[in-house]
Design a protein around this motif. Sequence first.
Motif, short mmCIF file in Angstrom:
data_model
loop_
_atom_site.label_atom_id
_atom_site.label_comp_id
_atom_site.label_asym_id
_atom_site.label_seq_id
_atom_site.Cartn_x
_atom_site.Cartn_y
_atom_site.Cartn_z
N ASP A 159 12.98 -33.82 27.61
CA ASP A 159 12.92 -33.07 28.88
C ASP A 159 12.57 -31.60 28.65
OD1 ASP A 159 15.28 -32.52 27.56
OD2 ASP A 159 16.55 -32.68 29.34
N SER A 160 11.86 -31.31 27.58
CA SER A 160 11.60 -29.93 27.19
C SER A 160 10.81 -29.14 28.24
CB SER A 160 10.89 -29.87 25.85
OG SER A 160 9.69 -30.60 25.89
N ARG A 161 9.83 -29.77 28.87
CA ARG A 161 9.05 -29.05 29.89
C ARG A 161 9.95 -28.61 31.05
NH1 ARG A 161 4.32 -32.43 28.79
NH2 ARG A 161 2.71 -31.04 28.02
N ARG A 162 10.82 -29.50 31.47
CA ARG A 162 11.73 -29.18 32.57
C ARG A 162 12.70 -28.08 32.17
NH1 ARG A 162 16.74 -30.16 33.78
NH2 ARG A 162 17.13 -31.60 32.09
N LEU A 163 13.16 -28.10 30.94
CA LEU A 163 14.15 -27.13 30.49
C LEU A 163 13.56 -25.75 30.17
CD1 LEU A 163 16.35 -29.34 28.15
CD2 LEU A 163 16.93 -28.45 30.42
N THR A 165 11.73 -23.64 31.87
CA THR A 165 11.88 -22.63 32.92
C THR A 165 13.30 -22.08 33.00
OG1 THR A 165 10.02 -23.50 34.17
CG2 THR A 165 11.61 -22.16 35.39
#
Length: 184
Positions: A159-163, A165
């Motif tokens: 979930d790195s893209r979501r985290l 921000t």
Amino acid sequence: MGADRLPEVLDATYACLTRYGVRRTTMDDIAAETGVSRSALYLYVRNKDDAFRRLAERLHDQALARARRIAAGDAEAAERIHGVLAAKLDLVLQLAGDSPHTAELLDAKARLFGDICQSFTEDLRGLLVQLLSEADVQQPEDAADICIALVAGLEPRPDSRRLLTPATRALLAGFRYPEPAQPR
């Protein structure tokens, strides 16, 4: 093969990398994927190592160009910092997602790509130092190192893209607080 076919050779090199990895890919594989003879391939790359180095350079240069465009933009400093970090994260996620072999191009300790990876990280760090200075962050060099470490820590997470921000927001907010007192 015309001089403008180097991008095709590098695309073919990437396709072979996704299937076989650096070690198992041969010049014959790259030539077949490109649709040319092996001797024609040597008009564009000296050998397999050269093909992979050029590929790694192209991918890192594309990500760095994106980061530079974002850094030079008109958005708020926090948004530009996030964008620079996203450019690094997106490169890693693209390569890690395409094949288990493509992540080899990110290995900073690799003989073939280590200097490319280090240079990329240093250039990103320079952009971040500049942006953090503009945002009046104290010790922007240390803050840039922390930002890069943040992205490195997020890279393996699904979930790195979501985290990215909320992590960037929290990190930038933390840079605005005075340093805590040192324990005695």
